[in-house]
Scaffold this motif. Structure first.
Motif, mmCIF file in Angstrom:
data_model
loop_
_atom_site.group_PDB
_atom_site.id
_atom_site.type_symbol
_atom_site.label_atom_id
_atom_site.label_comp_id
_atom_site.label_asym_id
_atom_site.label_seq_id
_atom_site.Cartn_x
_atom_site.Cartn_y
_atom_site.Cartn_z
ATOM 1 N N LEU A 55 -21.490 37.923 69.528
ATOM 2 C CA LEU A 55 -21.401 39.322 69.101
ATOM 3 C C LEU A 55 -20.563 40.183 70.052
ATOM 4 N N GLY A 56 -20.055 39.585 71.116
ATOM 5 C CA GLY A 56 -19.197 40.316 72.042
ATOM 6 C C GLY A 56 -19.929 41.133 73.086
ATOM 7 N N TYR A 57 -21.186 40.823 73.331
ATOM 8 C CA TYR A 57 -21.940 41.534 74.358
ATOM 9 C C TYR A 57 -21.467 41.090 75.738
ATOM 10 N N GLU A 58 -21.622 41.984 76.726
ATOM 11 C CA GLU A 58 -21.190 41.669 78.084
ATOM 12 C C GLU A 58 -22.301 41.061 78.935
ATOM 13 N N PHE A 59 -23.553 41.473 78.673
ATOM 14 C CA PHE A 59 -24.668 41.004 79.489
ATOM 15 C C PHE A 59 -25.903 40.771 78.617
ATOM 16 N N VAL A 60 -26.758 39.872 79.097
ATOM 17 C CA VAL A 60 -28.154 39.810 78.659
ATOM 18 C C VAL A 60 -28.950 40.259 79.872
ATOM 19 N N GLU A 61 -29.849 41.191 79.647
ATOM 20 C CA GLU A 61 -30.620 41.793 80.736
ATOM 21 C C GLU A 61 -32.102 41.550 80.505
ATOM 22 N N VAL A 62 -32.819 41.250 81.593
ATOM 23 C CA VAL A 62 -34.257 40.968 81.522
ATOM 24 C C VAL A 62 -34.973 41.686 82.658
ATOM 25 N N TYR A 63 -36.293 41.782 82.541
ATOM 26 C CA TYR A 63 -37.092 42.582 83.471
ATOM 27 C C TYR A 63 -38.389 41.853 83.829
ATOM 28 N N PRO A 64 -38.297 40.657 84.428
ATOM 29 C CA PRO A 64 -39.529 39.910 84.705
ATOM 30 C C PRO A 64 -40.423 40.650 85.697
ATOM 31 N N ARG A 65 -41.706 40.574 85.424
ATOM 32 C CA ARG A 65 -42.688 41.195 86.310
ATOM 33 C C ARG A 65 -42.854 40.346 87.554
ATOM 34 N N MET A 66 -43.291 40.974 88.626
ATOM 35 C CA MET A 66 -43.423 40.310 89.918
ATOM 36 C C MET A 66 -44.875 39.938 90.188
ATOM 37 N N GLY A 67 -45.055 38.912 91.004
ATOM 38 C CA GLY A 67 -46.382 38.517 91.461
ATOM 39 C C GLY A 67 -46.946 37.358 90.663
ATOM 40 N N LYS A 68 -48.113 36.929 91.082
ATOM 41 C CA LYS A 68 -48.817 35.844 90.388
ATOM 42 C C LYS A 68 -49.511 36.453 89.174
ATOM 43 N N LEU A 69 -49.081 36.031 87.990
ATOM 44 C CA LEU A 69 -49.538 36.668 86.767
ATOM 45 C C LEU A 69 -50.087 35.641 85.782
ATOM 46 N N SER A 70 -50.954 36.103 84.903
ATOM 47 C CA SER A 70 -51.479 35.257 83.832
ATOM 48 C C SER A 70 -50.361 34.985 82.826
ATOM 49 N N GLU A 71 -50.593 34.009 81.956
ATOM 50 C CA GLU A 71 -49.611 33.690 80.893
ATOM 51 C C GLU A 71 -49.282 34.935 80.077
ATOM 52 N N GLU A 72 -50.306 35.680 79.730
ATOM 53 C CA GLU A 72 -50.083 36.855 78.887
ATOM 54 C C GLU A 72 -49.298 37.944 79.603
ATOM 55 N N LYS A 73 -49.519 38.112 80.898
ATOM 56 C CA LYS A 73 -48.792 39.143 81.637
ATOM 57 C C LYS A 73 -47.354 38.737 81.944
ATOM 58 N N LEU A 74 -47.010 37.496 81.646
ATOM 59 C CA LEU A 74 -45.627 37.040 81.801
ATOM 60 C C LEU A 74 -44.830 37.267 80.511
#
Length: 186
Positions: free
Chosen positions: A138-157
């Motif tokens: 589609l001609g996009y320049e970036f894919v951007e993500v925002y992963p949470r930090m720390g030891k987290l449960s499956e759901e909080k990931l």
């Protein structure tokens, strides 16, 4: 098992809705109200109502403004990823510290959800591969993500684990106390 990834379309709306209604939210039962609408929502806590959220998402799917991908196993929905143009996420653009906030060609991934019965089977990997392929086309320049930090449960990931993004070549752009902003140049 037969894995298939499909971009969300109005024809898949019932699969989408039934997937959210079949997922168990044992750790966070209030998430059952979401239907992956939270990043599009900027109202008050009193306005956050399951039926209203479902109706809003249903309308967004019909209009083509709710974007993302459903993962199927043997023909049944087993996972979801909310991926869209970053400018379409009202909550994200209002509350996250973004780089180039008005940039029109950034795909943001804000949520992965895999049914508990199908976790750890590579669904997240397949969804991410498809997003990268499609948004490159589609001609996009970036894919951007925002992963949470720390030891987290499956759901909080739900924003995805950092290690999967690093494996795909994403780079950390900014680090914050609770999350990182990572990008993959397409």
């Amino acid at each position: 098992m037969d894995f298939t990834i499909k971009a969300l379309t109005p024809e898949l709306k019932e699969d989408y809705l039934s997937f959210f209604e079949s997922v168990e939210f044992e750790e966070h039962p209030h998430w059952a109200n979401c239907y992956c609408y939270s990043y599009h929502f900027t109202g008050s806590a009193e306005q956050w109502i399951k039926d209203k959220n479902r109706n809003c998402v249903s309308s967004m799917i019909d209009q083509g403004s709710m974007k993302g991908y459903l993962a199927y196993i043997d023909g049944q929905p087993a996972g979801w990823c909310n991926a869209n143009n970053r400018l379409n996420y009202q909550l994200l653009t209002k509350t996250f510290d973004l780089v180039d906030p008005e940039h029109p060609k950034i795909c943001s991934i804000v949520c992965f959800l895999v049914h508990p019965d199908f976790r750890r089977r590579g669904i997240l990997q397949l969804l991410l591969d498809r997003i990268i392929k499609d948004y490159t086309a589609l001609g996009y320049e970036f894919v951007e993500v925002y992963p949470r930090m720390g030891k987290l449960s499956e759901e909080k990931l739900y924003r995805g684990p950092e290690h999967i993004y690093l494996r795909h070549g994403f780079e950390i752009v900014r680090s914050f106390e609770e999350y990182q902003l990572m990008r993959l140049k397409l």
